[in-house]
Design a protein around this motif. Structure first.
Motif, PDB file in Angstrom:
ATOM      1  N   SER A  24      -2.710 -40.391  56.746  1.00 43.98           N
ATOM      2  CA  SER A  24      -2.859 -40.551  55.305  1.00 43.98           C
ATOM      3  C   SER A  24      -1.552 -40.268  54.578  1.00 43.98           C
ATOM      4  O   SER A  24      -1.150 -41.005  53.669  1.00 43.98           O
ATOM      5  N   ASP A  76      -9.028 -52.304  62.703  1.00 43.75           N
ATOM      6  CA  ASP A  76      -9.826 -52.010  61.516  1.00 43.75           C
ATOM      7  C   ASP A  76      -9.967 -50.515  61.253  1.00 43.75           C
ATOM      8  O   ASP A  76     -10.029 -50.085  60.101  1.00 43.75           O
ATOM      9  N   ILE A  77     -10.054 -49.737  62.327  1.00 42.55           N
ATOM     10  CA  ILE A  77     -10.277 -48.296  62.224  1.00 42.55           C
ATOM     11  C   ILE A  77      -9.425 -47.602  63.268  1.00 42.55           C
ATOM     12  O   ILE A  77      -9.265 -48.093  64.388  1.00 42.55           O
ATOM     13  N   SER A 126      -9.201 -43.994  65.356  1.00 46.74           N
ATOM     14  CA  SER A 126     -10.017 -42.837  65.732  1.00 46.74           C
ATOM     15  C   SER A 126      -9.111 -41.691  66.137  1.00 46.74           C
ATOM     16  O   SER A 126      -8.192 -41.871  66.942  1.00 46.74           O
ATOM     17  N   ILE A 136      -5.244 -47.985  56.353  1.00 44.03           N
ATOM     18  CA  ILE A 136      -6.285 -48.262  57.342  1.00 44.03           C
ATOM     19  C   ILE A 136      -7.294 -47.124  57.318  1.00 44.03           C
ATOM     20  O   ILE A 136      -6.944 -45.971  57.007  1.00 44.03           O
ATOM     21  N   ASP A 137      -8.548 -47.451  57.619  1.00 41.68           N
ATOM     22  CA  ASP A 137      -9.596 -46.441  57.664  1.00 41.68           C
ATOM     23  C   ASP A 137      -9.391 -45.564  58.904  1.00 41.68           C
ATOM     24  O   ASP A 137      -9.129 -46.079  59.999  1.00 41.68           O
ATOM     25  N   VAL A 138      -9.495 -44.260  58.721  1.00 40.81           N
ATOM     26  CA  VAL A 138      -9.336 -43.311  59.829  1.00 40.81           C
ATOM     27  C   VAL A 138     -10.610 -42.509  59.968  1.00 40.81           C
ATOM     28  O   VAL A 138     -11.097 -41.937  58.994  1.00 40.81           O
ATOM     29  N   HIS A 139     -11.166 -42.473  61.160  1.00 42.85           N
ATOM     30  CA  HIS A 139     -12.354 -41.678  61.439  1.00 42.85           C
ATOM     31  C   HIS A 139     -11.969 -40.494  62.311  1.00 42.85           C
ATOM     32  O   HIS A 139     -11.335 -40.672  63.351  1.00 42.85           O
ATOM     33  N   ALA A 177      -5.595 -37.078  61.132  1.00 45.91           N
ATOM     34  CA  ALA A 177      -6.043 -37.938  60.033  1.00 45.91           C
ATOM     35  C   ALA A 177      -5.179 -37.731  58.802  1.00 45.91           C
ATOM     36  O   ALA A 177      -4.797 -38.700  58.117  1.00 45.91           O
ATOM     37  N   ALA A 220      -2.199 -50.845  62.411  1.00 43.91           N
ATOM     38  CA  ALA A 220      -2.673 -51.364  61.130  1.00 43.91           C
ATOM     39  C   ALA A 220      -2.071 -52.727  60.822  1.00 43.91           C
ATOM     40  O   ALA A 220      -2.724 -53.584  60.212  1.00 43.91           O
ATOM     41  N   ARG A 225     -17.283 -36.865  61.714  1.00 43.36           N
ATOM     42  CA  ARG A 225     -18.208 -37.985  61.556  1.00 43.36           C
ATOM     43  C   ARG A 225     -18.406 -38.717  62.865  1.00 43.36           C
ATOM     44  O   ARG A 225     -17.654 -38.523  63.819  1.00 43.36           O
TER      45      ARG A 225
END
Length: 253
Positions: free
Chosen positions: A75, A61-62, A64, A81-84, A71, A56, A89
């Motif tokens: 958090s 950006d993401i 995975s 940072i965005d976590v997928h 995840a 990050a 998803r």
């Protein structure tokens, strides 16, 4: 440091500076989509939260992950940072720089890692003992290897319980003092034996299973080639009883 310290000196040194440099390089080359860093399997054995934070900070950006628990761990660490999570998803855009390039290796189905990325993890242990043996001396279980001439054998406390693949019996190599030596005899649960010939190896010398490959040592890709696997598999196999030691220096490029 994580893992269980057995007192035998095993360690996996993870260079956060090198990882940041790899991510920054990938970020500079990510065109037409977000830079996604794959953090599956505890960031391929490097340590999920430590590597997520470094990613990050370095232009990712993401992130995975495969499991919701991973995840949640990112958090809970308050990493911005965005976590997928692939359980819940799919990406709406193609990821740029995904796979294990950030950890220093290419994917087998692509053209490999970009120039400039450097492996991040170095797995090593001290030589426990050395023994001069005659020609024909049998080594390890079943004596599948017998010394072709008088030589010196070195015992290293890394085995398949630490993640070394047993399939590397007869083909794996480790480095001591920048020189590679063959792993001989069967790879045991807790140890391997190196045939070091007439080299002046002594107890306490550091044996490197794999690293960046910049000082004569094998890389995870070399172990993968010896076992018909992948560098990602070799990295992810390194178990919890090998303590992680985090260092932070820039890669030599």
């Amino acid at each position: 440091m994580t893992g269980v310290d057995t007192g035998l000196g095993r360690e996996a040194a993870v260079d956060l500076g090198v990882f940041r440099s790899n991510v920054a390089l990938l970020a500079a080359r990510a065109v037409g989509g977000p830079l996604v860093i794959d953090m599956t399997a505890d960031a391929y054995g490097h340590g999920l939260v430590r590597l997520a934070r470094a990613a990050a900070e370095s232009g990712a950006d993401i992130l995975s992950v495969r499991d919701q628990a991973d995840a949640d761990a990112i958090s809970d660490a308050r990493i911005g940072i965005d976590v997928h999570c692939w359980q819940t998803r799919r990406f709406a855009v193609p990821p740029a720089g995904s796979g294990i390039a950030a950890f220093g290796f290419g994917m087998e189905l692509t053209d490999g890692a970009p120039d400039g990325v450097v492996p991040v993890m170095r797995v090593s242990a001290p030589v426990l003992s050395v023994k001069r043996v005659p020609q024909g001396h049998g080594v390890s279980y079943g004596f599948v290897y017998r010394t072709p001439k008088e030589t010196t054998l070195a015992l290293v406390p890394l085995g398949y319980a630490d993640g070394l693949p047993r399939a590397a019996t007869g083909s794996g190599r480790m480095a001591v003092g920048g020189t590679q030596f063959p792993v001989v005899g069967r790879i045991a649960m807790d140890q391997v034996v190196l045939d070091v010939g007439d080299a002046p190896i002594a107890p306490g010398d550091r044996a490197v299973a794999f690293g960046a490959g910049l000082d004569g040592e094998p890389t995870a890709a070399d172990w993968a080639a010896a076992t018909r696997s992948t560098a990602g598999e070799i990295l992810a196999r390194i178990g919890r009883r090998v303590p992680r030691r985090y260092i932070d220096r820039e890669a030599s490029r």
